[in-house]
Design a protein around this motif. Structure first.
Motif, PDB file in Angstrom:
ATOM      1  N   THR A  60       0.872  -1.228  -0.041  1.00 18.26           N
ATOM      2  CA  THR A  60      -0.021  -0.041   0.063  1.00 18.26           C
ATOM      3  C   THR A  60       0.877   1.338   0.165  1.00 18.26           C
ATOM      4  O   THR A  60       1.865   1.263   0.639  1.00 18.26           O
ATOM      5  CB  THR A  60      -0.744  -0.037   1.397  1.00 18.26           C
TER       6      THR A  60
ATOM      7  N   LEU B 219     -13.910   7.304   0.840  1.00 22.81           N
ATOM      8  CA  LEU B 219     -14.397   6.450  -0.289  1.00 22.81           C
ATOM      9  C   LEU B 219     -14.247   6.781  -1.655  1.00 22.81           C
ATOM     10  O   LEU B 219     -13.549   6.040  -2.398  1.00 22.81           O
ATOM     11  CB  LEU B 219     -15.694   5.826  -0.216  1.00 22.81           C
ATOM     12  N   LYS B 220     -14.516   8.059  -1.945  1.00 19.57           N
ATOM     13  CA  LYS B 220     -14.326   8.616  -3.109  1.00 19.57           C
ATOM     14  C   LYS B 220     -13.037   8.720  -3.556  1.00 19.57           C
ATOM     15  O   LYS B 220     -12.544   8.439  -4.603  1.00 19.57           O
ATOM     16  CB  LYS B 220     -15.263   9.903  -3.360  1.00 19.57           C
TER      17      LYS B 220
ATOM     18  N   ASN C 125     -11.259   5.451  -4.266  1.00 16.11           N
ATOM     19  CA  ASN C 125     -11.902   4.848  -5.413  1.00 16.11           C
ATOM     20  C   ASN C 125     -10.974   5.586  -6.649  1.00 16.11           C
ATOM     21  O   ASN C 125     -10.508   4.925  -7.434  1.00 16.11           O
ATOM     22  CB  ASN C 125     -13.275   5.097  -5.647  1.00 16.11           C
TER      23      ASN C 125
ATOM     24  N   TRP D 277      -7.623   4.077  -6.650  1.00 15.57           N
ATOM     25  CA  TRP D 277      -7.560   2.696  -7.391  1.00 15.57           C
ATOM     26  C   TRP D 277      -7.706   2.787  -8.901  1.00 15.57           C
ATOM     27  O   TRP D 277      -6.884   2.124  -9.448  1.00 15.57           O
ATOM     28  CB  TRP D 277      -8.769   1.967  -6.792  1.00 15.57           C
ATOM     29  N   ASN D 278      -8.462   3.616  -9.375  1.00 15.16           N
ATOM     30  CA  ASN D 278      -8.706   3.889 -10.635  1.00 15.16           C
ATOM     31  C   ASN D 278      -7.561   4.443 -11.295  1.00 15.16           C
ATOM     32  O   ASN D 278      -7.215   3.911 -12.432  1.00 15.16           O
ATOM     33  CB  ASN D 278      -9.841   4.841 -11.044  1.00 15.16           C
TER      34      ASN D 278
ATOM     35  N   ILE E 168      -3.110   3.508  -8.192  1.00 17.39           N
ATOM     36  CA  ILE E 168      -2.166   3.668  -6.772  1.00 17.39           C
ATOM     37  C   ILE E 168      -2.811   2.679  -5.830  1.00 17.39           C
ATOM     38  O   ILE E 168      -3.985   2.624  -5.562  1.00 17.39           O
ATOM     39  CB  ILE E 168      -2.505   5.160  -6.630  1.00 17.39           C
ATOM     40  N   LYS E 169      -1.978   2.139  -5.130  1.00 19.30           N
ATOM     41  CA  LYS E 169      -2.417   1.128  -4.188  1.00 19.30           C
ATOM     42  C   LYS E 169      -2.688   2.043  -3.117  1.00 19.30           C
ATOM     43  O   LYS E 169      -2.079   2.703  -2.305  1.00 19.30           O
ATOM     44  CB  LYS E 169      -1.012   0.369  -3.856  1.00 19.30           C
ATOM     45  N   ALA E 170      -4.024   1.899  -2.555  1.00 18.85           N
ATOM     46  CA  ALA E 170      -4.477   2.583  -1.279  1.00 18.85           C
ATOM     47  C   ALA E 170      -5.502   1.793  -0.506  1.00 18.85           C
ATOM     48  O   ALA E 170      -6.199   0.890  -0.953  1.00 18.85           O
ATOM     49  CB  ALA E 170      -5.305   3.785  -2.175  1.00 18.85           C
ATOM     50  N   GLU E 171      -5.394   2.280   0.691  1.00 22.82           N
ATOM     51  CA  GLU E 171      -6.272   1.595   1.734  1.00 22.82           C
ATOM     52  C   GLU E 171      -7.211   2.621   2.608  1.00 22.82           C
ATOM     53  O   GLU E 171      -6.837   3.944   2.253  1.00 22.82           O
ATOM     54  CB  GLU E 171      -5.659   1.102   2.672  1.00 22.82           C
TER      55      GLU E 171
END
Lengths: 509, 509
Positions: A392, A408-409, A412, A415-416, A419-422
Motif C-alpha cells: 500500500t 471512499l471517493k 476509489n 484505485w482507478n 495507486i495502491k490505497a487503503e
C-alpha cells in the motif's frame, strides 16, 4: 477368497468400526495443521515471494519455460521409482475410481509429462509442493509438505553442456540469495560404479554400498566402513580400497589423475565418467564457477534414477537454530536432502523411457533447489526485522468526522489510477488510529481530508515518517506517480461532491 | 469385536488382497493424469501467469496481504462445513497417524487459520488449488483439481464498507481481464429468509427451498416451482408468492420499494437486509460500479455458511465451446459455481466462531474468483495466437564451426549482466537451426559469432525478424540494456580467448 469378497468384507468391518465410535475414539476437537505441515503467515509469504522471485528470474534468464502437473498422480505412475523411499508416499483413500497418490517429487511427474506428450526436448522449471510421510524436523526446515524448485533440460545434446548450465544456475541462485559461502560437490554414477567394480564390490551390491557411501557427509569413515563390512558383508580389504578413493577431492586435475589410475583406467564406465568430468570442468571454467565446485568421490546421492553426473550444494555457514536435535537425527533422512544440503540433482537418462510404451529414451539433466531450508534460514535472518507484508502506498484518512463518503471517493479515484490505497472500514475513525495503521503496516504516505481543503478542492498528502507535507507539487510518490495522484484528486471534484451530498444543489460550478 | 481387532482383521484381508494380485487385477500401464485433472503446458502457464498477475495486482492495490495453508487439513476441520457437498471431499488413506482430507475450498482453512492464531482482523488473499470429487466437465473449465483466488476481509467494522470493496474488486478484475460484458448479482441471506417467512415457508425448509431457488439461473420458473411443490412439499400458493419476489431485479430503488412492502417490512430480518442493501448501493455509487451491479432476489448461493450479503458475477457473452454437453449437465453442479458464473462470495460472520474454543466470532466477507473458467476462456481466445513461453532476449549463435567455447563465454557474460540468453547445446549447430530456434520461440535478437569479428573483438547482433544489424551503437535491447550488452561483450575479450585456446601464447595483447 476372491478380490471382490475381500473388498466386501473390508467394507463391512470399516462400517462396524465407524459405528463403534470412529478412529481411536478421539472426539476432542483439535485446532492445528496436519503433522509436518505449516501455514505461511503474511511475513513468511513476503520472504517466500522474495526467494521465488530470485529463483524464477534466474530460470527465466536461462530461457526456461514452466509447466504444472496435478498434486496427485495415478498410484502406479509413482510405483517403482523411489526404491525404499516408496513407503513415504501419501496415498489417497480408495473412494471408488482410480487409486491415487500425492506426488513425491517433481521429477517423476515431469518424466510422465514428457512421455505422455511425446516431448523430446524442453527446458522447463516447475515450482510446486511435494509430499513425503517422513519424520518432520521443522526447525531445520524439513516438512511433510514442502516446496521443490526444479529446473531440468531434456533432449539429446552434446555431452556436458546442459549439465554445466545446471551447475551455473545453482551457483547464480545461491549467490543471489546471499546465504554465505557454499560449495557444490560433483561426482558421476559411472565413476562410482567403476570404482566399486575395481575395488572388488560384487555387482549386486553396488546400489546398497552406494547408499552407505552417501552417509559420509554425516558419519565418520570408520563408521561407514563398519557398516560396509558388518552389515553389507564386504571384506576389510575391499572397504579399505573404497576408503582410499572416497577421500579424494579436487577439480579437473583430479579427473586427469584418475584417468591415469592403474586400476580405474581399466574400467570402461569409470573412463567415460572421468572423460566427461574433465569436459564438464572445462565448461565450468568458461562459466566462471570453478571456485565453488569440487569433484568429490564420496558424493553418492540416494535416488535410483541417476545415470551420470550428480551434484549437491552445501552451505558452509552453520545456522544455530537449524542444527538438528538428537531426536530428529534418529529419523530417516529425507531422500536426497542431507543436512546442510540446499540443492541437488544430476543426469537421469532412463526415467522417461520407463513411461514410454516403446521405451524411447529422453536424456535429462536437472537440479532441485531445497527451498524450505532456504526459507528457514531467511526467516531466521528476518526474525528481528520488520518486513512489509503489503504494498500500500497511501492511506486515505480524515481529520474530522462525517467524511466517510469523501474518503471512499478519493480511495476509489486512487484505485482507478492504479495507486495502491487503503481506507479504514469505519465511519469515523480517529486520526491517531489511522496514523497508527500506517506505522504498523509501513504505509509511507497518508492523504488527510479536511473540510476546508475539500472546499478548496485540494488534498493534503503527508509523509508518515518525516511528517513533511508532499504532493502539492513535489513528487511524494516518485516519478510517474505524481501525475496520477493529481489526476485522481482532480477527478474527485470534492467541492461539487460536498454540495451534492450535504447542501441542496445550487447550480454548477 | 473391538476396534483394534477390526484393524487387525482389515490389515490381514488387505494383505491377502495384495498377494492375490492387487486392485481389480489391473496391470496394463496407463499413461494419464488422474480423472478430472490436467497438466498445464508452457503456453497455458503463460496465460495463467498473465491472469494471476492481473488478479494479484488488484488484490495488492487494495492493500491485501497473502497467506498459504497446507493442501490437506485434519478431516475433522472440514467436517460439518459443506452440508451435502461433504461427499465430494477427497480423504487421504489411513496410513497410521492423523486422518486427513484435501481442502475443499480456501474459506474453511482461512477460518481455521484465524481461530488458531487468534487473529481478529486481516485483509488477505490466497491463491491455491482446491479439490472436489465432482463430475468433471473439463471443456467448461470444471475440474477436480482447480484454482481458487480468494480475497477476504475479516474484522469488526462498520456495515457494508468492506462488502462494497469486495464488489469493487470483482468489477476491477473482470474489467481488466477483458472478458466482455458482465453483471454482478447481489442479494442478502437475511432478505431471502425474511421473504421465505412472509411467503409462508416453514422455518425448517428455508435451506432446502434456498437451494431450489438457486437453480433459477439454469431452470425456468415453472420447473423451479414444480420442485418446490412436488418435491419439497410447499403449497401452490406459497410457491406463487415466492415467484413474485424472485422475479424482482433492480438497484437501490428496489431496496427502497421493498422496505415499503406491506409484508416484507413486517419482517425484522428482511428489514435489516434491505437497509444494508440500500447502504451498500450508496457505497457502490461512490465506487462507480453500479452500472454492472443488480439487486436480484433470485440469487441464493448454495453454501451453508453465508449470513448476510451474497453476490455472484456472470459473463454476458456465451463462449460456444464452453457450453456444456447434456451428459455433463447430468452431473452434480460444483458448489457455488454455476454455469456462467466467474466469481462469487458473501458475508460469513459465523464460520470462524465454529473453530474458536470459546466461540468468539470474527465477522468476514470475501470473494472467490472462478479462475479455471477464466483460464478456459483465455485459452480459447489464445488458441490461434502465438504466445511466447520464454522471455529470452538473445540467442548466442555462431556462423562457423568450432566456436562452442566462445558461444558459452559470451552467453555466460550475458547472464552475468542479467540479460536473458540461450545457447544451443550442440558443438557445431547449423546457423539455420539456430535462427529457426529463434523464430519458433520468439527470441527477438541473435548474436552471431564469427572468427573475423572475434579477432576484431566485436560481436554482431541481429534483429531476427527484420534481419537488421543492431547493437554496435543503436539500442537493440532498448533503453538501459544496451550498456549491459556492451559491457558483456567487452568482458569476454574474445581475441585474447582465441589466442589462449587455439594458438600457442604469443605475448599479451
Amino acid at each position: 477368497m476372491t478380490l471382490s469378497q475381500i473388498d466386501e468384507e473390508v467394507a463391512k468391518l470399516l462400517q462396524l468400526k465407524a459405528q463403534l465410535g470412529g478412529d481411536e475414539g478421539k472426539h476432542a476437537f483439535v485446532l492445528k495443521t496436519a503433522k509436518g505441515t505449516r501455514d505461511y503467515n503474511p511475513k513468511q509469504m513476503a520472504i517466500r515471494e522474495k526467494v521465488f522471485n530470485i529463483i524464477i528470474s534466474c530460470f527465466k534468464r536461462h530461457g526456461a519455460e514452466t509447466i504444472d502437473t496435478p498434486v496427485f498422480e495415478l498410484k502406479e505412475t509413482l510405483t517403482g521409482k523411489y526404491g525404499e523411499d516408496s513407503k513415504l508416499i501419501y496415498d489417497l483413500k480408495d473412494q471408488g475410481g482410480e487409486l491415487l497418490s500425492l506426488r513425491y517429487d517433481l521429477t517423476v511427474p515431469f518424466a510422465r509429462y514428457l512421455a505422455m506428450n511425446k516431448i523430446t526436448n524442453i527446458k522447463r522449471y516447475h515450482i510446486a509442493k511435494v509430499y513425503r510421510r517422513d519424520n518432520p524436523a521443522m526447525t531445520r526446515g524439513r516438512y511433510r509438505e514442502f516446496y521443490q524448485c526444479d529446473f531440468d533440460i531434456a533432449g539429446q545434446y552434446d555431452a556436458m553442456i546442459a549439465d554445466a548450465e545446471c551447475l551455473k544456475i545453482v551457483y547464480e541462485i545461491l549467490n543471489e540469495l546471499d546465504l554465505g559461502d557454499f560449495r557444490i560437490k560433483v561426482n558421476d554414477r559411472r565413476i562410482l560404479d567403476g570404482m566399486f567394480a575395481v575395488c572388488g564390490v560384487p555387482d549386486e551390491k553396488f546400489r546398497t554400498i552406494c547408499s552407505t557411501v552417501d552417509k559420509l557427509d554425516k558419519m565418520a569413515w570408520e563408521d561407514v566402513k563398519k557398516e560396509m563390512v558388518n552389515e553389507k558383508g564386504l571384506s576389510e580389504d575391499v572397504g579399505d580400497r573404497i576408503g582410499e578413493y572416497v577421500s579424494m577431492q579436487g577439480g579437473q586435475d583430479l579427473a586427469e589423475r584418475l584417468l591415469q589410475d592403474r586400476k580405474l583406467s581399466q574400467n570402461k564406465q569409470a573412463c567415460a565418467g572421468l572423460t566427461d568430468m574433465k569436459l564438464l570442468f572445462s565448461y565450468l571454467e568458461l562459466f566462471q564457477v570453478t571456485d565453488k565446485v569440487v569433484f568429490d568421490l564420496s558424493l553418492a546421492r540416494g535416488l535410483d534414477y541417476y545415470t551420470g553426473v550428480i551434484y549437491e550444494a552445501i552451505l558452509s555457514q552453520t545456522i544455530p537454530a537449524l542444527v538438528s536435535t538428537p531426536a530428529e537425527q534418529n529419523g530417516a533422512d529425507e531422500a536426497g536432502v542431507n543436512v546442510g544440503s540446499v540443492a541437488g540433482g544430476g543426469r537421469y537418462d532412463g526415467l522417461v523411457g520407463m513411461f514410454d510404451p516403446k521405451g524411447r529414451k529422453v536424456p535429462c539433466v536437472g537440479v532441485s533447489i531445497g527451498i524450505e531450508r532456504i526459507f528457514s534460514i531467511m526467516e531466521q535472518k528476518a526474525s528481528s526485522e520488520k518486513v512489509r507484508t503489503t504494498e500500500t502506498q497511501v492511506l486515505v484518512a480524515s481529520a474530522q468526522k462525517n467524511l466517510l463518503e469523501e474518503r471512499l471517493k478519493l480511495t476509489n479515484a486512487l484505485w482507478n489510477e492504479g495507486i495502491k490505497a487503503e481506507v479504514l472500514y469505519k465511519k469515523n475513525p480517529k486520526l491517531l488510529s489511522q496514523l497508527q495503521h500506517c506505522e504498523e503496516t509501513g504505509i509511507p504516505l497518508v492523504a488527510i481530508l479536511g473540510e476546508q481543503e475539500l472546499k478548496d478542492g485540494v488534498v493534503k498528502l503527508r509523509n508518515v515518517v518525516s511528517r513533511e507535507e508532499v504532493g502539492r507539487g513535489d513528487g511524494g510518490f516518485g516519478e510517474g506517480i505524481q501525475s496520477r495522484w493529481s489526476k485522481a484528486v482532480r477527478s474527485c471534484r470534492f467541492s461539487v461532491l460536498l454540495r451534492t451530498v450535504r447542501q441542496p444543489p445550487s447550480g454548477r460550478r
